[in-house]
Design an enzyme around this catalytic site. Structure first.
Site, mmCIF file in Angstrom:
data_model
loop_
_atom_site.group_PDB
_atom_site.id
_atom_site.type_symbol
_atom_site.label_atom_id
_atom_site.label_comp_id
_atom_site.label_asym_id
_atom_site.label_seq_id
_atom_site.Cartn_x
_atom_site.Cartn_y
_atom_site.Cartn_z
ATOM 1 N N HIS A 1 -12.957 -3.134 3.737
ATOM 2 C CA HIS A 1 -11.508 -3.355 3.851
ATOM 3 C C HIS A 1 -10.950 -2.792 5.169
ATOM 4 C CE1 HIS A 1 -7.347 -3.612 1.821
ATOM 5 N NE2 HIS A 1 -7.197 -3.423 3.110
ATOM 6 N N GLU B 1 0.818 -1.223 0.000
ATOM 7 C CA GLU B 1 0.000 0.000 0.000
ATOM 8 C C GLU B 1 0.847 1.267 0.000
ATOM 9 O OE1 GLU B 1 -2.940 -0.458 -0.642
ATOM 10 O OE2 GLU B 1 -3.731 -2.235 0.348
ATOM 11 N N GLU C 1 -17.496 12.417 22.214
ATOM 12 C CA GLU C 1 -16.138 12.778 21.805
ATOM 13 C C GLU C 1 -15.934 12.848 20.291
ATOM 14 O OE1 GLU C 1 -13.052 13.274 23.805
ATOM 15 O OE2 GLU C 1 -14.788 13.919 24.945
ATOM 16 N N HIS D 1 -7.448 -2.717 9.901
ATOM 17 C CA HIS D 1 -8.729 -3.367 9.602
ATOM 18 C C HIS D 1 -9.554 -3.530 10.882
ATOM 19 C CE1 HIS D 1 -6.242 -5.715 6.293
ATOM 20 N NE2 HIS D 1 -6.370 -4.426 5.991
ATOM 21 N N HIS E 1 -2.734 2.447 8.330
ATOM 22 C CA HIS E 1 -3.857 1.691 7.764
ATOM 23 C C HIS E 1 -4.062 0.429 8.592
ATOM 24 C CE1 HIS E 1 -6.316 -0.664 5.072
ATOM 25 N NE2 HIS E 1 -5.355 -1.545 4.866
HETATM 26 P P1 13P Z 1 0.835 -5.450 3.139
HETATM 27 O O1 13P Z 1 1.194 -6.748 3.816
HETATM 28 O O2 13P Z 1 1.395 -5.370 1.750
HETATM 29 O O3 13P Z 1 1.202 -4.267 4.002
HETATM 30 O O4 13P Z 1 -0.736 -5.426 2.941
HETATM 31 C C1 13P Z 1 -1.596 -5.516 4.033
HETATM 32 C C2 13P Z 1 -2.882 -4.800 3.816
HETATM 33 O O5 13P Z 1 -3.538 -4.456 4.758
HETATM 34 C C3 13P Z 1 -3.323 -4.518 2.436
HETATM 35 O O6 13P Z 1 -4.316 -3.546 2.417
HETATM 36 ZN ZN ZN Z 2 -5.482 -3.548 4.298
#
Ligand code: 13P
Ligand code: ZN
Length: 271
Positions: free
Chosen positions: A210, A116, A169, A141, A139
């Site tokens: 995602h 990413e 908040e 999840h 980033h």
């Molecule tokens: P990477 O292992 O390449 O960092 O990818 C993980 C991910 O969350 C892809 O969106």
């Molecule tokens: Zn991801």
């Protein structure tokens, strides 16, 4: 030369990745982080003229030429970063051509930066133009944020309003709201461009089905932004199927934003 394993930027990456793993935000290799480092500080731990190898990035990051970043490795597990930072992290510098990364440290098994990287570096460029203090793109999840994207329209005004109304908040922490992208193939320049476009307005961008991106001046601030969205999303997913008895009204959101002196998205309120 100081011991790099004692460097604050390595220790912080170890701590934050472990924390995020424990929160369930980064299963397997899920998630990635990039932090822009100060060249002088890095120079206390590394010979910055010693390039281990060069790695093409596949896009032009000309605004970031010469900038140094610590970046999580692709396919690497957040669970393992603290145990072996030199394998799971890398320190890269964007080369003079703008399209090559010079590896200064890390990715010791021959690996490379996160898939990413386009979304990270393009977001850094945009956020730095808005706030020269910006250093971090993160980033991950997180469960409830992800769950919310199954049941909410791809509409950032609607999403932001729901999140703001879940807990007091929210509007104070992210008065600029939350951007939202429709489902897209990840790891591409296209999703990088789309994310960076959203980062012109927001420090938080949700990727449907995602995860989420956050940007901030340091790891704490960025983590805190994502943490607050995730908490609000959790409140929503825990209660959306129940009759709401008490709610935060639009006039209350306005009063809150004014009381805390934050510059909020006024067009997101119905007043
Ligand atoms: P990477 O292992 O390449 O960092 O990818 C993980 C991910 O969350 C892809 O969106
Ligand atoms: Zn991801």
């Amino acid at each position: 030369m100081k011991n790099i394993f004692e460097a604050p930027f390595i220790k912080e990456m170890c701590e934050v990745t472990a924390n995020m793993y424990c929160l369930g935000w980064d299963e397997r290799n899920g998630g990635n982080i990039s932090v822009m480092l100060d060249e002088k500080e890095v120079g206390e731990y590394l010979d910055i003229n010693d390039v281990i190898r060069t790695i093409p990035t596949g896009f032009d990051a000309k605004e970031l030429i010469g900038k140094i970043f610590i970046v999580t490795g692709t396919g690497k597990y957040f669970k393992n970063v603290a145990k072996d930072p030199e394998n799971n992290l890398g320190i890269i510098r964007i080369a003079e051509d703008g399209t090559t990364a010079e590896l200064l440290w890390g990715y010791s098994d021959g690996g490379k930066f996160t898939s990413e990287l386009p979304a990270h570096l393009m977001s850094h460029t945009v956020r730095l133009a808005i706030n020269p203090e910006n250093r971090v793109v993160m980033h991950c999840h997180p469960d409830y944020t992800l769950a919310m994207t199954q049941v909410c329209e791809v509409d950032e005004r609607k999403l932001t309003r729901i999140l703001w109304k879940q807990m007091t908040e929210s509007i104070v922490v992210f008065p600029d709201g939350v951007g939202m992208l429709p489902w897209m193939v990840c790891g591409t320049n296209d999703i990088g461009i789309a994310t960076a476009e959203k980062m012109k307005q927001y420090r938080l961008v949700v990727w449907t089905l995602h995860g989420i991106y956050g940007a901030g001046k340091d790891l704490d601030e960025t983590f805190g932004l994502i943490e607050t969205v995730e908490k609000a999303a959790k409140m929503y997913m825990l209660t959306a199927h129940l009759p709401a008895v008490n709610t935060i009204e639009d006039k209350d959101l306005k009063a809150l934003a004014e009381a805390f002196g934050v510059d909020y998205r006024k067009d997101f309120l119905d007043l």
